[in-house]
Design a protein around this motif. Sequence first.
Motif, PDB file in Angstrom:
ATOM      1  N   PRO A 191      11.997  79.452  61.722  1.00  0.00           N
ATOM      2  CA  PRO A 191      11.077  80.642  62.063  1.00  0.00           C
ATOM      3  C   PRO A 191      12.196  81.608  62.866  1.00  0.00           C
ATOM      4  N   LEU A 192      11.855  82.929  62.906  1.00  0.00           N
ATOM      5  CA  LEU A 192      12.752  84.081  63.367  1.00  0.00           C
ATOM      6  C   LEU A 192      12.413  83.945  64.751  1.00  0.00           C
ATOM      7  N   ARG A 193      12.877  83.007  65.691  1.00  0.00           N
ATOM      8  CA  ARG A 193      12.761  83.006  67.104  1.00  0.00           C
ATOM      9  C   ARG A 193      13.482  84.052  67.990  1.00  0.00           C
ATOM     10  N   GLU A 194      14.473  84.313  67.598  1.00  0.00           N
ATOM     11  CA  GLU A 194      15.329  85.178  68.153  1.00  0.00           C
ATOM     12  C   GLU A 194      14.909  86.798  68.306  1.00  0.00           C
ATOM     13  N   ASP A 195      14.792  87.072  66.872  1.00  0.00           N
ATOM     14  CA  ASP A 195      14.504  88.533  66.794  1.00  0.00           C
ATOM     15  C   ASP A 195      13.263  88.518  65.786  1.00  0.00           C
ATOM     16  N   GLY A 196      12.237  87.690  66.146  1.00  0.00           N
ATOM     17  CA  GLY A 196      11.098  87.715  65.278  1.00  0.00           C
ATOM     18  C   GLY A 196       9.898  88.129  66.206  1.00  0.00           C
ATOM     19  N   PRO A 197       8.797  87.897  65.784  1.00  0.00           N
ATOM     20  CA  PRO A 197       8.460  86.899  64.820  1.00  0.00           C
ATOM     21  C   PRO A 197       8.696  87.289  63.163  1.00  0.00           C
ATOM     22  N   VAL A 198       8.595  88.606  62.964  1.00  0.00           N
ATOM     23  CA  VAL A 198       8.976  88.838  61.488  1.00  0.00           C
ATOM     24  C   VAL A 198       9.865  90.171  61.667  1.00  0.00           C
ATOM     25  N   HIS A 199      10.572  90.250  60.517  1.00  0.00           N
ATOM     26  CA  HIS A 199      11.396  91.506  60.128  1.00  0.00           C
ATOM     27  C   HIS A 199      10.808  92.310  59.161  1.00  0.00           C
ATOM     28  N   PHE A 200      10.886  93.681  59.049  1.00  0.00           N
ATOM     29  CA  PHE A 200      10.436  94.614  57.922  1.00  0.00           C
ATOM     30  C   PHE A 200      11.524  94.888  57.149  1.00  0.00           C
ATOM     31  N   TYR A 201      11.456  94.583  55.725  1.00  0.00           N
ATOM     32  CA  TYR A 201      12.487  95.295  55.008  1.00  0.00           C
ATOM     33  C   TYR A 201      11.289  96.169  53.720  1.00  0.00           C
ATOM     34  N   TYR A 202      12.144  97.540  53.535  1.00  0.00           N
ATOM     35  CA  TYR A 202      11.665  98.448  52.527  1.00  0.00           C
ATOM     36  C   TYR A 202      11.825  97.809  51.353  1.00  0.00           C
ATOM     37  N   GLY A 203      10.890  98.021  50.439  1.00  0.00           N
ATOM     38  CA  GLY A 203      10.891  97.380  48.989  1.00  0.00           C
ATOM     39  C   GLY A 203      12.049  97.647  48.138  1.00  0.00           C
ATOM     40  N   ASP A 204      12.767  98.917  48.500  1.00  0.00           N
ATOM     41  CA  ASP A 204      13.779  99.453  47.731  1.00  0.00           C
ATOM     42  C   ASP A 204      15.132  98.795  48.390  1.00  0.00           C
ATOM     43  N   GLY A 205      14.972  98.122  49.586  1.00  0.00           N
ATOM     44  CA  GLY A 205      16.086  97.451  50.136  1.00  0.00           C
ATOM     45  C   GLY A 205      17.157  98.435  50.985  1.00  0.00           C
ATOM     46  N   SER A 206      16.496  99.485  51.055  1.00  0.00           N
ATOM     47  CA  SER A 206      17.580 100.545  51.807  1.00  0.00           C
ATOM     48  C   SER A 206      17.743 100.129  53.079  1.00  0.00           C
ATOM     49  N   ASN A 207      16.823  98.978  53.947  1.00  0.00           N
ATOM     50  CA  ASN A 207      17.410  98.669  55.253  1.00  0.00           C
ATOM     51  C   ASN A 207      17.669  97.013  55.222  1.00  0.00           C
ATOM     52  N   ALA A 208      17.922  97.010  53.987  1.00  0.00           N
ATOM     53  CA  ALA A 208      18.267  95.377  53.913  1.00  0.00           C
ATOM     54  C   ALA A 208      19.320  94.876  55.083  1.00  0.00           C
ATOM     55  N   GLN A 209      20.475  95.584  55.183  1.00  0.00           N
ATOM     56  CA  GLN A 209      21.465  94.920  56.347  1.00  0.00           C
ATOM     57  C   GLN A 209      21.018  95.342  57.750  1.00  0.00           C
ATOM     58  N   ASP A 210      20.053  96.224  57.917  1.00  0.00           N
ATOM     59  CA  ASP A 210      19.329  96.403  59.320  1.00  0.00           C
ATOM     60  C   ASP A 210      18.058  96.450  59.204  1.00  0.00           C
ATOM     61  N   PRO A 211      17.286  95.530  59.022  1.00  0.00           N
ATOM     62  CA  PRO A 211      15.875  95.392  59.029  1.00  0.00           C
ATOM     63  C   PRO A 211      15.201  95.814  60.320  1.00  0.00           C
ATOM     64  N   TYR A 212      14.022  96.305  60.287  1.00  0.00           N
ATOM     65  CA  TYR A 212      13.193  96.556  61.769  1.00  0.00           C
ATOM     66  C   TYR A 212      12.997  95.033  62.161  1.00  0.00           C
ATOM     67  N   LYS A 213      13.375  94.784  63.366  1.00  0.00           N
ATOM     68  CA  LYS A 213      13.284  93.470  63.880  1.00  0.00           C
ATOM     69  C   LYS A 213      12.174  93.404  65.053  1.00  0.00           C
ATOM     70  N   HIS A 214      11.846  92.261  65.673  1.00  0.00           N
ATOM     71  CA  HIS A 214      10.706  91.867  66.544  1.00  0.00           C
ATOM     72  C   HIS A 214       9.360  92.628  66.212  1.00  0.00           C
ATOM     73  N   ILE A 215       8.885  92.619  65.299  1.00  0.00           N
ATOM     74  CA  ILE A 215       7.838  93.464  64.741  1.00  0.00           C
ATOM     75  C   ILE A 215       6.613  92.299  65.189  1.00  0.00           C
ATOM     76  N   SER A 216       5.720  92.926  65.988  1.00  0.00           N
ATOM     77  CA  SER A 216       4.560  92.231  66.662  1.00  0.00           C
ATOM     78  C   SER A 216       3.183  92.643  66.383  1.00  0.00           C
ATOM     79  N   SER A 217       3.154  93.823  65.890  1.00  0.00           N
ATOM     80  CA  SER A 217       2.043  94.158  65.591  1.00  0.00           C
ATOM     81  C   SER A 217       1.803  95.352  64.457  1.00  0.00           C
ATOM     82  N   ILE A 218       0.932  95.711  63.667  1.00  0.00           N
ATOM     83  CA  ILE A 218       0.987  96.603  62.465  1.00  0.00           C
ATOM     84  C   ILE A 218      -0.490  97.366  62.817  1.00  0.00           C
TER      85      ILE A 218
END
Length: 164
Positions: free
Chosen positions: A134-161
């Motif tokens: 699991p993504l313990r350090e920078d999670g719980p989840v990362h967000f990736y755009y479907g087109d991959g535009s942020n593949a190298q730098d996804p949004y990290k530490h996402i805790s609510s939507i």
Amino acid sequence: METIIPIKGKVNYSITLDASVWIFDDRKIELEEFLKFDDSLEKNENDYIKAQAERWERERTGIKPPVNKSIKRFEKERVLNGSFVIPLAPFLSNADPIETGLNVKLVSENGDEYILTMEEAMNGFLGFSKDGKPLREDGPVHFYYGDGSNAQDPYKHISSITII
């Protein structure tokens, strides 16, 4: 670190997601496969529908196909060592956003907020596993755009939507 992520706001059903159980979800995609960006969402949805249809047919007829133990072992190793993402669309659809909910706000644990259009969110993916962990350090989840535009730098530490 909490792995529970709420989806709330302008929705008919506020729901909570538990990223720790997605490793068992058939909708997951290997991160490397996702990073190829060749209609991953469509391909994954079609594969998911096909797998569900086959599962339904097996349950309906009672036929138990032979299981190849080497395939089981390969799948187990893949899950224990792989990095995975899962589409966000099914979860947003289950929350049933109301018509006035046009945008999605991703909130990180450190207070950063990312505003997406509903279309961007529906085409997006949540990363939940890196090298079988699991993504313990920078999670719980990362967000990736479907087109991959942020593949190298996804949004990290996402805790609510939140649908806004």
